[in-house]
Design an enzyme around this catalytic site. Structure first.
Site, PDB file in Angstrom:
ATOM      1  N   HIS A 484       0.848  -1.199   0.000  1.00 47.07           N
ATOM      2  CA  HIS A 484       0.000   0.000   0.000  1.00 47.07           C
ATOM      3  C   HIS A 484       0.885   1.251   0.000  1.00 47.07           C
ATOM      4  O   HIS A 484       0.671   2.179  -0.793  1.00 47.07           O
ATOM      5  CB  HIS A 484      -0.901  -0.017   1.243  1.00 47.07           C
ATOM      6  CG  HIS A 484      -1.619   1.262   1.527  1.00 47.07           C
ATOM      7  ND1 HIS A 484      -2.958   1.449   1.259  1.00 47.07           N
ATOM      8  CD2 HIS A 484      -1.192   2.443   2.060  1.00 47.07           C
ATOM      9  CE1 HIS A 484      -3.320   2.675   1.614  1.00 47.07           C
ATOM     10  NE2 HIS A 484      -2.252   3.308   2.113  1.00 47.07           N
ATOM     11  N   GLU A 485       1.888   1.270   0.893  1.00 49.66           N
ATOM     12  CA  GLU A 485       2.764   2.448   0.968  1.00 49.66           C
ATOM     13  C   GLU A 485       3.598   2.598  -0.307  1.00 49.66           C
ATOM     14  O   GLU A 485       3.816   3.707  -0.791  1.00 49.66           O
ATOM     15  CB  GLU A 485       3.658   2.383   2.212  1.00 49.66           C
ATOM     16  CG  GLU A 485       2.903   2.342   3.537  1.00 49.66           C
ATOM     17  CD  GLU A 485       1.918   3.491   3.736  1.00 49.66           C
ATOM     18  OE1 GLU A 485       2.046   4.537   3.071  1.00 49.66           O
ATOM     19  OE2 GLU A 485       0.989   3.338   4.557  1.00 49.66           O
ATOM     20  N   HIS A 488       1.598   4.228  -2.964  1.00 55.06           N
ATOM     21  CA  HIS A 488       1.433   5.679  -2.852  1.00 55.06           C
ATOM     22  C   HIS A 488       2.417   6.426  -3.754  1.00 55.06           C
ATOM     23  O   HIS A 488       2.163   7.573  -4.129  1.00 55.06           O
ATOM     24  CB  HIS A 488       1.600   6.139  -1.404  1.00 55.06           C
ATOM     25  CG  HIS A 488       0.323   6.106  -0.621  1.00 55.06           C
ATOM     26  ND1 HIS A 488      -0.867   6.644  -1.094  1.00 55.06           N
ATOM     27  CD2 HIS A 488       0.036   5.605   0.621  1.00 55.06           C
ATOM     28  CE1 HIS A 488      -1.816   6.471  -0.191  1.00 55.06           C
ATOM     29  NE2 HIS A 488      -1.299   5.839   0.850  1.00 55.06           N
ATOM     30  N   GLU A 544      -5.958   6.920  -1.460  1.00 53.39           N
ATOM     31  CA  GLU A 544      -5.830   5.777  -0.552  1.00 53.39           C
ATOM     32  C   GLU A 544      -6.412   4.510  -1.174  1.00 53.39           C
ATOM     33  O   GLU A 544      -5.916   3.409  -0.933  1.00 53.39           O
ATOM     34  CB  GLU A 544      -6.514   6.082   0.789  1.00 53.39           C
ATOM     35  CG  GLU A 544      -5.826   7.155   1.605  1.00 53.39           C
ATOM     36  CD  GLU A 544      -4.420   6.767   2.057  1.00 53.39           C
ATOM     37  OE1 GLU A 544      -4.143   5.557   2.209  1.00 53.39           O
ATOM     38  OE2 GLU A 544      -3.593   7.676   2.253  1.00 53.39           O
ATOM     39  N   ASP A 548      -4.625   1.062  -1.704  1.00 57.38           N
ATOM     40  CA  ASP A 548      -5.186  -0.206  -1.215  1.00 57.38           C
ATOM     41  C   ASP A 548      -5.248  -1.243  -2.328  1.00 57.38           C
ATOM     42  O   ASP A 548      -4.897  -2.415  -2.124  1.00 57.38           O
ATOM     43  CB  ASP A 548      -6.606   0.020  -0.678  1.00 57.38           C
ATOM     44  CG  ASP A 548      -6.636   0.441   0.789  1.00 57.38           C
ATOM     45  OD1 ASP A 548      -5.576   0.419   1.431  1.00 57.38           O
ATOM     46  OD2 ASP A 548      -7.729   0.797   1.276  1.00 57.38           O
TER      47      ASP A 548
END
Length: 636
Positions: A484-485, A488, A544, A548
């Site tokens: 997930h990070e 980003h 986000e 995800d």
């Protein structure tokens, strides 16, 4: 991890199937707005550290760490409610008098630097941060002031929540005025002026959805043009006092606000502005004074979050003291409770996830070769920080507690130290290794300006990660969080920054057009989804959700590569990490301002986009978790 899984529900509602039994009996602590998931881990850490620090406070345990010693001294002052109660509002009276005695705009201007360094609110918010287009160097930035209500949208006509919240806020402020010994007439006049000034700011500020696109915060003005934005405030004097020199430029986050500055701050609005500054100081100081002031001063925050009761004296002292010394406390936690084995294991998992991402980017079918190469370069340059920083941030080495001073005065001194340190960064080399979260915080983040992903030690626990869990469960937990990070770096915001963290378009025009179309599909997939608190704003939560989606998909690929892959366990743990029970008030607030989707939707929507989920649980048309193929969204 042993849980009661309702297998009959798995085809219709993954979140309820995994968490339904827990939700039936879970109780939200009276002094908190939520329980479960991240909150449970935070509660466990709170309990552990409070128990440890009690031993330091009563003298049954000592430490050679001089920075931890200063923290314990501070903690002791914060926890001394007998002394705080005896002093009442006396400690803050000098600061309030300073504001009250301001005669006019010129008088305020002459005091503006000093007021700022004391931590007072101002209609102009200047700060130093890495230049988004040159992250090796700092830039002076101009932000907008915080509103009393959570978001600009609350100020729109007919907002019922706003009316109720303002009533709570007003009653709280009037109680604080009374406790501080001010007359009813002064209290009412000052509150009315503060609310009037606050309302005047709202039309000129962005709402949460607009702020979610943070690349649009970069609006460069020459210093000469910036200072012309107000004829009523001497911006030249203010800026140069803060950074001790004259900058060549200022980055303005919200030009519309600054273009209205002369109307917002003038001789005509001075009295209301002064009232606004006064009220903000009164409320802000309440947590540093008597227990009664602390409890009254938290009424508005509790109305926003839905917490039913204030924190106990003991808990409030813990959170206040650890908040001031957060990196010191974080290193204590990490060194005592976080092992090298876990750190190394998670670091390897991050490297595996980066490798999965690299393979995906290389094999991507819609990116051109040119954009693909640059994306891989960005990925290969990604910084990885796991557990805790190697050294304590030098800022905390400047914190020296004066045990003869009251809490308010110690806090005021620390505020000066923090702000002086902040503005002294101007002209220095940017420290790209600085951690923005302490190690005992249950969270993780990606910093686009540094192109770095950070995983504090506290999140590296079950259900996110445990040496006791299967690799598939760990991939469905911390693996998905890691990816997930990483994702980003390639969401609708992160994709606008290059491998050095600079705001710079490295995409071909066609690739960016295609990416924006896919991002719009992600917006559409969530926009208008119903929750008990209201409807989701797809545009607010898009970054986000992209993270995800990419995170879950890439973690799944990594899990499948393991010999012991258990895809059902992978998705079940994904559903488990979003377990949460919250107050309705908190859920309503988050729907308005939070860039994350509600937890139940985070758990349920993304698996519907992945074919392996359908195979693992034999999901068929007509099942609640079924989504027609043409409606499934896959970006990374």
């Amino acid at each position: 991890m042993s849980d009661t899984i309702n297998t009959d529900l798995l085809k219709d509602d993954l979140y309820q199937a995994v968490n339904g039994e827990w939700l039936k009996t879970a109780k939200i602590p009276a002094d908190k707005p939520t329980t479960g998931g991240f909150a449970d881990l935070a509660d466990n850490i709170e309990e552990t550290l409070m128990s440890d620090f009690d031993k330091f406070l009563d003298g049954s345990k000592t430490t050679d760490d001089k920075y931890l010693q200063e923290f314990i001294k501070y903690y002791r002052i914060v926890a001394d409610f007998d002394k705080r109660d005896a002093q009442g509002f006396t400690p803050v009276k000098k600061s309030l008098d300073k504001i009250d005695q301001l005669k006019d705009l010129k008088d305020w201007q002459d005091s503006l630097y000093e007021l700022t360094m004391d931590g007072n609110a101002a209609p102009v918010a200047l700060y130093v941060a890495p230049d988004m287009k040159d992250t090796q160097h700092y830039a002076l930035n101009a932000e907008v002031p915080s509103l009393i209500l959570p978001d600009k949208t609350y100020y729109e006509e007919g907002n019922e929540q706003a009316e109720a919240l303002l009533q709570v806020y007003s009653q709280m402020v009037l109680k604080l005025f009374k406790l501080a010994g001010y007359s009813d007439e002064f209290a009412r006049e000052t509150l009315d002026g503060a609310l009037k000034f606050d309302r005047s700011l709202a039309p000129h500020e962005k709402d949460s959805t607009e702020r979610a696109d943070y690349a649009k915060d970069y609006n460069k003005y020459s210093f000469e043009d910036f200072v012309k934005l107000s004829s009523n405030i001497d911006l030249t004097s203010y800026a140069t006092q803060l950074i001790k020199t004259t900058p060549d430029q200022v980055i303005v986050s919200e030009p519309k606000f600054y273009e209205a500055l002369d109307d917002l701050v003038s001789d005509n609005t001075f009295t209301d502005m002064k009232s606004w500054i006064f009220v903000k100081r009164l409320v802000g100081a309440s947590s540093l004074l008597s227990d009664e002031a602390r409890i009254i001063g938290g009424e508005y925050g509790r109305a926003l979050s839905g917490s039913k009761e204030p924190k106990s004296k003991k808990k409030s002292a813990y959170y206040f003291a650890t908040g001031q010394f957060d990196q010191v406390v974080g290193l204590y936690y990490a060194h005592k409770y976080f092992g090298e084995t876990a750190k190394n294991d998670v670091h390897k998992m991050v490297e595996k996830m980066v490798a999965v991402y690299q393979k995906r980017l290389s094999e991507n079918e819609w990116l051109s070769e040119d954009t693909k190469k640059k994306a891989v370069t960005k990925l290969n340059t990604l910084g990885i920080q796991v557990g805790y920083p190697d050294e304590l941030d030098p800022l905390y080495k400047k914190f020296t507690v004066n045990e003869d001073e009251n809490l308010y005065d110690n806090d005021a001194r620390f505020t000066h130290i923090i702000l002086e340190d902040h503005f002294s960064r101007w002209g220095k080399k940017v420290n790209r290794t600085r951690w923005e979260m302490p190690a005992h915080m249950v969270n993780a983040y990606y910093n686009p300006s540094f192109n770095v992903i950070v995983f504090p030690a506290a999140i590296l626990q079950a259900p996110f990660y445990s040496l006791e869990q299967s690799s598939s469960e760990n991939y469905g937990g911390i693996g998905a969080v890691i990816a997930h990070e990483i994702s980003h770096a390639f969401d609708n915001n992160g994709a606008q920054f290059d491998e050095l963290g600079n705001l710079h378009n490295w995409w071909t025009a066609d690739d960016m057009k295609h990416f924006k179309a896919l991002a719009q599909e992600e917006i559409d997939q969530f926009d208008g989804l119903e929750t008990k608190a209201g409807k989701v704003k797809g545009k607010l939560v898009v970054s986000e959700n992209i993270a995800d989606a990419g995170g879950l998909s890439c973690a799944l690929e990594a899990a499948k590569a393991e010999d012991s892959a258990d895809i059902k366990a992978f998705f079940i743990n994904w559903g488990r990490i979003w377990r949460m029970k919250s107050s309705l008030e908190r859920e309503k607030l988050l729907l308005s301002i939070d860039v994350h989707s509600p937890n139940e939707l985070r758990a349920n929507v993304q698996p519907k986009n992945l074919i392996d989920f359908y195979t693992a649980f034999d999901i068929q048309p007509g099942d609640g978790m079924y989504l027609p193929e043409e409606q499934r969204v896959n970006i990374w």
